[in-house]
Design an enzyme around this catalytic site. Structure first.
Site, short mmCIF file in Angstrom:
data_model
loop_
_atom_site.label_atom_id
_atom_site.label_comp_id
_atom_site.label_asym_id
_atom_site.label_seq_id
_atom_site.Cartn_x
_atom_site.Cartn_y
_atom_site.Cartn_z
N ASP A 293 -5.77 -2.77 5.89
CA ASP A 293 -4.45 -3.30 6.22
C ASP A 293 -4.55 -4.57 7.05
O ASP A 293 -5.52 -5.32 6.91
CB ASP A 293 -3.66 -2.20 6.96
CG ASP A 293 -2.18 -2.29 6.66
OD1 ASP A 293 -1.56 -3.28 7.06
OD2 ASP A 293 -1.64 -1.38 6.01
N HIS B 97 1.66 -3.15 10.83
CA HIS B 97 1.62 -2.21 9.72
C HIS B 97 0.43 -1.24 9.81
O HIS B 97 0.59 -0.01 9.76
CB HIS B 97 1.54 -3.06 8.44
CG HIS B 97 1.86 -2.37 7.19
ND1 HIS B 97 0.89 -2.08 6.24
CD2 HIS B 97 3.02 -1.93 6.68
CE1 HIS B 97 1.47 -1.50 5.21
NE2 HIS B 97 2.76 -1.40 5.44
N SER C 296 4.60 2.95 2.35
CA SER C 296 3.63 2.64 3.38
C SER C 296 3.40 3.81 4.30
O SER C 296 2.30 4.07 4.74
CB SER C 296 4.19 1.55 4.28
OG SER C 296 3.76 0.32 3.88
#
Ligand SMILES: *[C@@H]1O[C@H](CO)[C@@H](O)[C@H](O)[C@H]1NC(C)=O
Ligand SMILES: *[C@@H]1O[C@H](CO)[C@@H](O)[C@H](O)[C@H]1NC(C)=O
Ligand SMILES: *[C@@H]1O[C@H](CO)[C@@H](O)[C@H](O)[C@H]1NC(C)=O
Ligand SMILES: *[C@@H]1O[C@H](CO)[C@@H](O)[C@H](O)[C@H]1NC(C)=O
Ligand SMILES: *[C@@H]1O[C@H](CO)[C@@H](O)[C@H](O)[C@H]1NC(C)=O
Ligand SMILES: [Ca+2]
Ligand SMILES: [Ca+2]
EC number: 3.4.21.94
Length: 652
Positions: free
Chosen positions: A189, A230, A406
Site C-alpha cells: 500500500d 490507507h 479496501s
C-alpha cells in the site's frame, strides 16, 4: 504441490494471458518512467549488474524477483514520467556487452480502493457508548480498547443500525486461543505508520520494504489531506494490539504486519508490483492488496509480465512451497464496473473479497463478479456517519470511518492469519477450499432481488455479489485445525472454439463445448476449483456486452455484467481470462454453454472470435477423508446435505 504435467499446463495458461497483456501495454501506453528492466546474457549476479549500471550512467536499484540475470535500473536524468521513450538511454544499455535486453518501463495508474479524505481523531474519546463499553470490559473478558465497542465487524450487537450476529465470528476463534501468532501479513500500500502505539509491537520490520523510495522504511509520506493513510488503516484491522487502551483490536491481534510501500509514486511500474508481490515469500505469509486498475467502469487491465511471474512464483514456491496467500479487494467501481475486468481480482491465485454493510447488503461502491470468493465488511448502513470500520490512523490517531472494499480485504487477511496459526501447513488452495466451505450466507442479501442465493451442482450455496458468503473465523479455524491438504491440482483445456460468431441486440449468441474433462489423461479433472473462459471479442460498445456461462450441472455464472461507461468500440477483449468460482467442486463433464447477450437500448453488434474453456481442479475428491464431524459442524456441506437429501449435492 502439483505434478510436473500440471505445472507445465499452468504456465501455458499464463503465457496465453501475457501475450495479450503485452499487446495492451503498447496500445495504452502514454507514459514512460525512469526505470529500466535490464537482462544480462547470463546469471552474472548483482555485482556485474552494478558495474553495468555504473559504466553507463545508471543507478542500480535491485534484482527482479531475486533473479541473478534481471535487474531494475534507474536513470537520474530521465524524468519519472514522460510521454516518450528515451531511446538513447536504451541504446546505451543495449550496446553494453553484458546486456541482452533493456526495456524502459511504462508507467500506469493503480488506484487505492475506498479512499476518503477524513482525518482520524485522537485516541481519547468522550463518546458515552465507548465509556459504557469500557466499564463493561472490566467485568468481562472483552478487550478494553476504546473503539472495540464500535468494531461491529468483530462483534455485531446491532451497533449503528446493524443486524446482530452479522459479523466475522472472530471471538469464537479467539476463544479457541488463536490470535494469529507466528503469521505475518504484508500490506502492499502507501506505507504503514509503524510508530503508531497500537501497531508498534506488531510491526514486522524485517519483512517490510519501501519500493517507492528504495529503502527499508515504509513510512507514509506526509500530505495535508492525509492521502497516505490507507495502508495504516488496513494494518490496524489486522494487527492492532489488544488491551492497551488504544484504538481498537485487530482481527488477528497476535499476528504481525509488514509494510510494503509501493503505491505512493506518480506511476506504477510492472517491476515495483512484481518485487512487492514477491518480497520475502518465505517470511511473509499473506499479502493484502486494496488497490488495482482504475475503477472507472471502462478499464480492462491486469498484472503485466513480471507481476504475473511474481504471482505464479508466489503460489508455487512461497512459504516453502505451500504458496503465498494473496488477498485482493474486489473493487470500488460500483454496479457500473465488473471485477472480472480487473485481472488482479479475477486471478485464480488471489482470493478476491467483496464487502457487505452491517445490515447485509452490498455497499453502493461495491462491484461484483463471478471470481469473488467471499465477503467481509466495510461500511455501516448509509445514514450512520460513524458506522465505518474502526481502526488505526496516521500519527497515532484512530478512525471509525475506514471504508470501501479496501476495508474488506484486510479483515479477510486477518481471518486467514488465524487459520494459518491453527494450521501452518495450509496451502494457498486449502485456504480457498476452507473459505468456500465455511463462509456463510448469514443475513447477506441483494435488496434488488437480482442476485439471489443459489446452490451449485456440488451443493454449495453462493451468490454473485458475495461469493460463498461472509467469512466465519470460528468455523474456519475449527475446520483448519485437522484439515488434510487437498489433492494435487490439474489443468484441462476443455475445448477451444475459433471463428467469426456474430451477435447483436437482435440476436444473442450461444456457443457450446462438450467436454470429457481430459478423461483418461494424466490431467483429468473430476472436481472443479476455478474455471476460466479466455475470450476474444469485439463489439460496437464493449460495455453493453454481457456474458453468461452455464455449467453441465446447471450453475450459471455471470462472467461479464453491463458496464454503462465502457464505450470501447475498437479493443474489445483479447484472450481475456474471465474466471468463475461458482462451479466449485462440481463435476465438469458434459456440455458448457456460453451466452453473449447485448444489454442495450441502442442497436449494437459484435463478433466473438475465440472461446477457450480451462478447467482447474482435482482428480480425487477434495473433501473425502477430512474429519467428517468437523465437516458437518463447520462447513456448509453438512447443512446442505440435510436440507437437500435427494438433490445433486456433494457426495463424500
Ligand atoms: C516475459 O518476460 C520473460 C522474461 O523476461 C520473457 O522471456 C518473456 O518473453 C516475456 N513475455 C512476454 C509475453 O513478453
Ligand atoms: C459481544 O458483545 C456483547 C454485548 O456487549 C457481549 O455480551 C458479548 O460478550 C460479546 N462477545 C461475544 C462473543 O458475543
Ligand atoms: C430473487 O428472489 C426474489 C424473491 O423470491 C424474486 O422475487 C426474484 O424474482 C428473484 N430474482 C431472480 C433474478 O430470480
Ligand atoms: C439442467 O437443466 C436442464 C433443463 O432444465 C435439465 O434437462 C437437466 O437435467 C439439468 N441437468 C442437471 C445436471 O441437473
Ligand atoms: C435489428 O432489427 C431491426 C429490425 O429488424 C433492424 O432495423 C436493425 O438494423 C437490427 N439491428 C442490428 C444491430 O442488427
Ligand atoms: Ca488497541
Ligand atoms: Ca474495478
Amino acid at each position: 504441490m502439483s505434478g510436473g504435467g500440471s505445472v507445465m499446463l499452468l504456465l501455458g495458461a499464463v503465457v496465453t494471458l501475457l501475450v495479450f497483456l503485452d499487446h495492451q501495454v503498447i496500445a495504452n501506453t502514454e507514459v514512460m518512467t525512469n526505470q529500466w528492466l535490464v537482462r544480462l546474457h547470463d546469471d552474472l549476479g548483482s555485482d556485474a549488474a552494478k558495474l553495468v549500471a555504473k559504466r553507463n550512467g545508471f543507478s542500480y536499484v535491485s534484482p527482479v524477483l531475486g533473479s541473478h540475470r534481471e535487474f531494475v535500473f534507474k536513470h537520474k536524468l530521465v524524468p519519472h514520467a514522460r510521454t516518450r521513450r528515451s531511446l538513447p538511454h536504451t541504446r546505451l544499455l543495449k550496446a553494453d556487452p553484458l546486456v541482452n535486453a533493456a526495456i524502459q518501463q511504462p508507467g500506469y495508474e493503480r488506484s487505492k480502493r475506498g479512499y476518503k479524505q477524513i482525518r482520524g481523531f485522537p485516541i481519547k474519546t468522550d463518546d458515552t457508548s465507548v465509556e459504557a463499553h469500557n466499564n463493561n470490559a472490566k467485568e468481562s473478558n472483552l478487550p478494553n480498547d476504546p473503539l472495540y465497542a464500535k468494531q461491529w465487524y468483530i462483534n455485531n450487537t446491532g451497533q449503528a443500525g446493524g443486524v446482530p450476529k452479522l459479523d466475522l465470528n472472530v471471538e469464537a476463534a479467539w476463544a479457541l486461543g488463536y490470535t494469529g501468532k507466528g503469521v505475518t501479513t504484508a500490506i502492499m500500500d502507501d506505507g504503514v505508520d509503524y510508530m503508531h502505539p497500537d501497531l508498534f509491537n506488531n510491526f514486522d520490520a524485517d519483512a517490510s520494504y519501501d519500493f517507492s523510495s528504495n529503502d527499508p522504511f515504509p513510512y507514509p509520506r506526509f500530505t495535508d489531506d492525509w492521502f497516505n493513510s490507507h495502508g495504516t488503516r488496513c494494518a490496524g484491522e489486522i494487527a492492532a494490539a489488544r488491551d492497551n487502551g488504544i484504538c481498537g483490536v485487530g482481527v488477528a491481534y497476535g499476528s504481525k504486519v509488514a509494510g510494503l510501500r509501493m503505491l505512493d509514486q506518480p506511476y506504477m511500474t510492472d517491476l515495483i508490483e512484481a518485487n512487492s508481490m514477491g518480497h520475502k515469500p518465505d517470511r511473509v505469509h499473506i499479502y493484502s492488496a486494496s488497490w488495482g486498475p482504475t475503477d472507472d467502469g471502462k478499464t480492462v487491465d491486469g498484472p503485466r509480465n513480471a507481476t504475473m511471474r511474481a504471482i505464479v512464483k508466489g503460489v508455487n514456491e512461497g512459504r516453502g512451497g505451500l504458496g503465498s496467500i494473496y488477498v485482493w479487494a474486489s473493487g470500488d467501481g460500483g454496479p457500473d464496473d465488473d471485477c472480472n475486468c480487473d485481472g488482479y481480482a479475477a486471478s485464480m491465485w488471489t482470493i478476491s473479497i467483496n464487502s457487505a454493510t452491517n445490515d447485509g447488503q452490498t455497499a453502493g461502491y461495491d462491484e461484483s463478479c463471478s471470481s469473488t470468493l467471499a465477503s467481509t465488511f466495510s461500511n455501516g448502513k448509509s445514514g450512520y456517519q460513524d458506522a465505518g470500520v474502526a481502526t488505526t490512523d496516521l500519527y497515532g490517531k484512530c478512525t471509525t470511518r475506514h471504508s470501501g472494499t479496501s476495508a474488506a480485504a484486510p479483515e479477510a487477511a486477518g481471518v486467514f492469519a488465524l487459520a494459518l496459526e491453527a494450521n501452518p501447513l495450509l496451502t494457498w488452495r486449502d485456504m480457498q477450499h476452507l473459505t468456500v466451505l465455511t463462509s456463510k450466507r448469514n443475513h447477506l442479501y441483494d435488496p434488488n432481488g437480482e442476485h439471489n442465493w443459489t446452490i451449485n451442482g456440488a451443493g454449495i450455496e453462493f451468490n454473485h455479489l458475495f461469493g460463498y458468503g461472509v467469512l466465519d473465523a470460528g468455523d474456519m479455524v475449527d475446520l483448519a485445525k485437522d484439515w488434510k491438504s487437498v489433492p494435487d491440482r490439474w489443468h484441462c483445456t476443455a475445448g477451444t472454439i475459433k471463428g467469426k460468431y456474430e451477435f447483436s441486440t437482435n440476436q444473442s449468441l450461444i456457443l457450446t463445448i462438450d467436454t470429457d474433462a481430459c478423461k483418461g489423461m494424466e490431467n483429468q479433472v473430476n472436481y472443479l476449483e476455478h474455471v476460466q473462459s479466455f475470450i476474444t471479442l469485439k463489439s460496437t460498445r464493449r460495455g453493453h456486452v454481457t456474458l453468461y456461462l452455464l455449467s453441465p450441472m446447471n450453475t450459471t455464472s455471470l462472467l461479464l455484467s453491463k458496464r454503462e461507461k465502457d464505450d470501447d468500440a475498437t479493443d474489445g477483449f483479447t484472450k481475456w481470462p474471465f474466471m468463475t468460482t461458482h462451479a466449485w467442486a462440481e463435476n465438469p463433464r458434459g456440455v458448457w454453454r456460453l451466452f453473449a447477450i447485448f444489454d442495450s437500448d441502442t442497436p449494437q453488434d459484435g463478433m466473438l472470435f475465440e472461446w477457450t474453456l480451462m478447467l482447474h481442479g482435482t482428480q480425487k475428491s477434495p473433501y473425502t477423508g477430512q474429519k467428517d464431524i468437523d465437516m458437518q459442524r463447520h462447513s456448509k456441506l453438512g447443512v446442505v446435505k440435510r436440507e437437500h437429501e435427494s438433490g445433486q449435492n456433494f457426495r463424500f
